[in-house]
Write an enzyme that holds these catalytic residues in place. Structure first.
Site, short mmCIF file in Angstrom:
data_model
loop_
_atom_site.label_atom_id
_atom_site.label_comp_id
_atom_site.label_asym_id
_atom_site.label_seq_id
_atom_site.Cartn_x
_atom_site.Cartn_y
_atom_site.Cartn_z
N CYS A 181 -5.34 -8.17 3.44
CA CYS A 181 -4.44 -7.08 3.81
C CYS A 181 -3.02 -7.61 3.94
O CYS A 181 -2.80 -8.67 4.55
CB CYS A 181 -4.88 -6.46 5.14
SG CYS A 181 -3.86 -5.07 5.66
N LEU A 182 -2.07 -6.89 3.39
CA LEU A 182 -0.67 -7.31 3.46
C LEU A 182 -0.17 -7.31 4.90
O LEU A 182 0.82 -7.98 5.20
CB LEU A 182 0.19 -6.39 2.59
CG LEU A 182 -0.11 -6.48 1.08
CD1 LEU A 182 0.63 -5.37 0.33
CD2 LEU A 182 0.26 -7.85 0.53
N HIS A 236 -6.20 2.59 7.07
CA HIS A 236 -4.85 2.38 7.61
C HIS A 236 -4.27 3.70 8.14
O HIS A 236 -3.65 3.73 9.21
CB HIS A 236 -3.90 1.84 6.53
CG HIS A 236 -3.96 0.36 6.33
ND1 HIS A 236 -3.73 -0.55 7.35
CD2 HIS A 236 -4.19 -0.40 5.22
CE1 HIS A 236 -3.82 -1.79 6.86
NE2 HIS A 236 -4.10 -1.73 5.57
N HIS A 253 -10.11 1.10 2.33
CA HIS A 253 -9.23 0.23 3.12
C HIS A 253 -7.92 0.96 3.44
O HIS A 253 -7.44 0.93 4.59
CB HIS A 253 -8.99 -1.05 2.32
CG HIS A 253 -8.02 -2.03 2.89
ND1 HIS A 253 -8.38 -3.31 3.28
CD2 HIS A 253 -6.68 -1.94 3.13
CE1 HIS A 253 -7.32 -3.94 3.73
NE2 HIS A 253 -6.26 -3.14 3.65
N GLU A 254 -7.36 1.66 2.44
CA GLU A 254 -6.08 2.37 2.65
C GLU A 254 -6.24 3.58 3.56
O GLU A 254 -5.39 3.84 4.42
CB GLU A 254 -5.48 2.80 1.30
CG GLU A 254 -5.22 1.70 0.29
CD GLU A 254 -4.53 0.48 0.85
OE1 GLU A 254 -3.80 0.60 1.86
OE2 GLU A 254 -4.74 -0.61 0.31
N GLN A 301 1.62 1.06 6.95
CA GLN A 301 2.02 -0.35 6.91
C GLN A 301 3.53 -0.56 6.85
O GLN A 301 4.02 -1.65 7.10
CB GLN A 301 1.36 -1.06 5.71
CG GLN A 301 -0.15 -1.19 5.87
CD GLN A 301 -0.79 -1.76 4.63
OE1 GLN A 301 -1.07 -1.03 3.70
NE2 GLN A 301 -1.00 -3.05 4.60
N GLY A 354 -2.93 -2.23 -3.10
CA GLY A 354 -2.85 -0.95 -2.41
C GLY A 354 -1.85 -1.04 -1.27
O GLY A 354 -1.51 -2.16 -0.84
#
Ligand code: GNR
Ligand code: NI
Length: 167
Positions: A91-92, A137, A133-134, A51, A46
């Site tokens: 997480c990236l 963000h 999670h997204e 981000q 995702g």
């Protein structure tokens, strides 16, 4: 299409609240395509526009093994949620950190697709976790902020050290 630069915790830009998309146009479709390319290249399941330092409510998700089930959510909103489940997340924007987080087990999400059409989706399991999670963000929240102060401070220090080393 382009692979965009992903910003890393504790960069304060990750705490920016994204604004709703007013019109789903070529610019938004291009952003979604770039997010997808960046997510696949990373690789991740995702990615939120936040981000890549674009503060518009756009997220992309693909939890498929084959990496061929891209889902784009514009202005996503969770309209129902039930149950609780704990799952290990990564997480990236916080590379190398994996921690368990408790979230709703099932959600119903309402969003616009790349054509600007409204749709609703019921999700559970990893997909439900990933969408939550997204959406976090987009609200300026990173998953590590669900952890204890002690863990969060350790992660923060580790990330700052990692940044210094890679400079
Ligand atoms: O690639 C990712 N994996 C992942 C695993 C468990 C829960 C959430 C995620 S999302 C993450 C990519 C990312 O940082 N998205 O914001
Ligand atoms: Ni993330």
């Amino acid at each position: 299409m382009a692979i965009l630069n992903i910003i890393h915790y504790p960069d304060e830009r990750l705490h920016t609240v994204a604004i709703p998309v007013v019109e789903v146009n070529e610019g938004i479709r291009s952003l979604a395509a770039d997010l997808a390319e960046t997510m696949y290249a990373a690789p991740g399941i995702g990615l939120a526009a936040t981000q890549v330092n674009v503060h518009k409510q756009v997220i992309v998700v693909d939890i498929s093994e084959e990496r061929n089930c891209l889902q784009v959510f514009i202005n996503p909103q969770i309209i129902a949620s039930e149950g609780k489940t704990e799952r290990e997340e990564g997480c990236l924007s916080v590379p190398g950190i994996y921690e368990k987080v408790t979230r709703a087990e099932r959600i119903t999400v309402k969003a616009l697709d790349v054509e600007g059409e409204l749709f609703t989706l019921k999700a559970e399991g990893l997909l439900a976790t990933c969408i939550q999670h997204e959406i976090d963000h987009l609200k300026g929240k990173v998953f590590v902020e669900y952890l204890s102060r002690l863990k969060l401070n350790r992660i923060r220090q580790k990330m700052v050290k990692l940044m210094r080393e890679t400079l």
